[in-house]
Design an enzyme around this catalytic site. Structure first.
Site, mmCIF file in Angstrom:
data_model
loop_
_atom_site.group_PDB
_atom_site.id
_atom_site.type_symbol
_atom_site.label_atom_id
_atom_site.label_comp_id
_atom_site.label_asym_id
_atom_site.label_seq_id
_atom_site.Cartn_x
_atom_site.Cartn_y
_atom_site.Cartn_z
ATOM 1 N N ASN A 404 0.565 -1.786 0.121
ATOM 2 C CA ASN A 404 -0.074 0.048 0.017
ATOM 3 C C ASN A 404 1.304 1.232 0.454
ATOM 4 O OD1 ASN A 404 -3.050 -0.641 0.200
ATOM 5 N ND2 ASN A 404 -1.713 -2.092 1.411
ATOM 6 N N ASP A 405 1.781 1.642 1.449
ATOM 7 C CA ASP A 405 1.557 2.504 1.065
ATOM 8 C C ASP A 405 3.026 2.771 0.920
ATOM 9 O OD1 ASP A 405 0.089 3.754 3.694
ATOM 10 O OD2 ASP A 405 1.177 1.895 4.129
ATOM 11 N N VAL A 406 4.537 2.267 0.536
ATOM 12 C CA VAL A 406 5.137 1.817 -0.497
ATOM 13 C C VAL A 406 4.692 2.389 -1.429
ATOM 14 C CG1 VAL A 406 6.407 0.494 1.358
ATOM 15 C CG2 VAL A 406 5.418 -0.491 -0.466
#
Length: 480
Positions: A404-406
């Site tokens: 997700n965040d990466v």
């Protein structure tokens, strides 16, 4: 036995060199196995040498403790799933911190007991007594309070990573002042103990350190936990080194210093990968805590394109290049072996397949690398962020599995985002992006991901392992 005692320093030197070679080996996946072997040999040398040079050891207690620890360790190593590895590592750090505290307590109680007996009575028994110097008291102070902080902070990190109800994140304007008061009180008690040798001050310092470790880590959000785990690894090393000075054990000093310094360097590297300072991570609050509270609602209102495993299989089989971006969802679904089979099948059809790894992907440092190594993915196919980012614009298909965040473009495009400035895997630059997720829920940092709504992105919902297996069937021509 006499031989080992006579050459103990030489054995410790050999062990120290092997520990250094261990770190060198662990710096790369190809040499990690050899590095682990060096470490095992070094630890065996350290334990055996210390066992034989100890004065008047209670042999049965030592052996019983070693056997019990070995049984628990082996059982845990054989049964722990990869999804629980981060919290297991945090729990091991807590034991190192607890050991440092117990050793410091034992050393002080032992010294006080000898003082009560008196130098004359000990001399009559042929024993020498030397009161603890200020240097020893300072070493105990440092080793004990660092160990106590490491213990409770690691226990909280374990609870946070394992989603335990008692590991609740705390927030509010009162948190930082309380942290500061506890820390100052701890230092005052430690200084009093160092100056006067007061046991009351020592117990107060230890208790405050235990409380501080919990209060210090409790405000940190889930998105920052990989850095916390790395930092606690560093703390456990420094605690061990401090106690090594107290026990006058050179091997423990060297090993603790190596663990402490390597953990600190790794923490710096991870913070750099997140474009944040270590101070910001530990005292600036949680990444998730500053996320917009309407993130979930906004997901429902935004449009995204979804597809099937068959669609994905068709696109990948007709591509020239595919980059796979693994995340915690791959670990949670235990999909690494299925992903390896998919990659092999694509290679057989002439597709170039590589894996892109972000430094903070997963729940601990190197989490994705360990998963892929477990599935025997060739090391040459695994590339770090700096190595792969320039290739995304020329990549036909990027397959994101539970990350997700990466891969969130907001880190580059949205100055208001909490992760703005954080280096990411630039998957959004590829010609086609496919994302495997269970739902449109946010990632560990609690942030919505603009990549999921990109016109080039196709969302594929379901369990990672099952979806990848269906992709493989589709490519083989056996999909439904």
């Amino acid at each position: 036995m006499e031989f080992i005692r006579a050459y103990a320093d030489w054995f410790y030197l050999i062990g120290a060199v092997l520990f250094i070679l261990t770190l060198r080996g662990l710096s790369g996946p190809k040499t990690a196995i050899v590095g682990n072997r060096y470490g095992m040999i070094a630890m065996a040398i350290a334990v055996l040498t210390t066992f034989f040079v100890a004065q008047g050891p209670v042999v049965w207690m030592i052996i019983a403790a070693m056997i019990a620890g070995a049984v628990v360790g082996i059982a845990r190593a054989r049964t722990v799933p990869m999804t629980q590895m981060p919290e297991t590592v945090a729990l091991m750090h807590s034991l190192v911190g607890l050991a440092a505290v117990l050793i410091a307590v034992a050393a002080i109680i032992h010294n006080n007991s000898l003082q009560v007996i008196g130098a004359e009575r000990l001399a009559a028994q042929g024993l020498n007594f030397h009161a603890m110097s200020k240097v020893h008291l300072f070493e105990l102070f440092v080793g004990c309070f660092v160990g106590a902080i490491t213990f409770t902070a690691s226990v909280f990190a374990y609870g946070k990573l394992a989603a335990k109800k008692w590991a609740k994140t705390i927030s509010g304007a009162w948190v930082k002042p309380v942290q500061a008061l506890i820390f100052i009180a701890m230092l005052i008690c430690g200084f009093t103990f160092f100056s006067t040798g007061s046991m009351s001050a020592f117990w107060a310092m230890t208790g405050l350190a235990l409380v501080f470790g919990w209060v210090w880590i409790a405000p940190v959000g889930g998105g920052d936990m990989p850095v916390v785990v790395s930092l606690l690894n560093s703390f456990s090393g420094w605690a061990a080194a401090g106690i090594g000075f107290t026990l006058e054990n050179n091997m423990l000093i060297v090993a603790g210093s190596l663990v402490g310094s390597s953990g600190a360097i790794l923490s710096y590297i991870m913070c750099k990968a997140m474009n944040r300072s270590i101070i910001n991570v530990l005292f600036g609050g949680a990444m998730g805590a500053v996320a917009a509270p309407t993130a979930v609602g906004s997901q429902v209102q935004r449009n995204y394109r979804s597809g099937s495993a068959d669609d994905a299989g068709f696109l990948m089989s007709n591509a020239d290049s595919v980059v796979i971006v693994p995340g915690y969802g791959m670990a949670q679904g235990r999909a690494q072996n299925a992903v390896k089979e998919l990659a092999n099948l694509l290679k057989e059809q002439g597709v170039t397949v590589r894996f892109a790894i972000h430094p903070v992907a997963g729940r601990m440092p190197g989490h994705m690398n360990v998963l892929l190594a477990e599935a025997d993915v060739p090391y040459d196919d695994i590339l770090e962020m700096d190595e792969i980012n320039a290739d995304f614009p020329a990549t036909d298909v990027v397959l994101v599995i539970g990350a997700n965040d990466v891969v969130n473009p907001a880190a580059k495009d949205d100055p208001s985002s909490p992760i703005y400035g954080m280096p990411i895997l630039e998957a959004h630059k590829a010609r086609t992006i496919m994302v495997i997720k269970r739902s449109m829920a946010t990632g560990y940092a609690g942030l919505d991901n603009d990549l999921f709504y990109n016109d080039k992105t196709m969302m594929i919902f379901g369990d990672a392992k099952k979806v990848v297996e269906e992709m493989t069937k589709a490519i083989n021509g056996t999909g439904h």
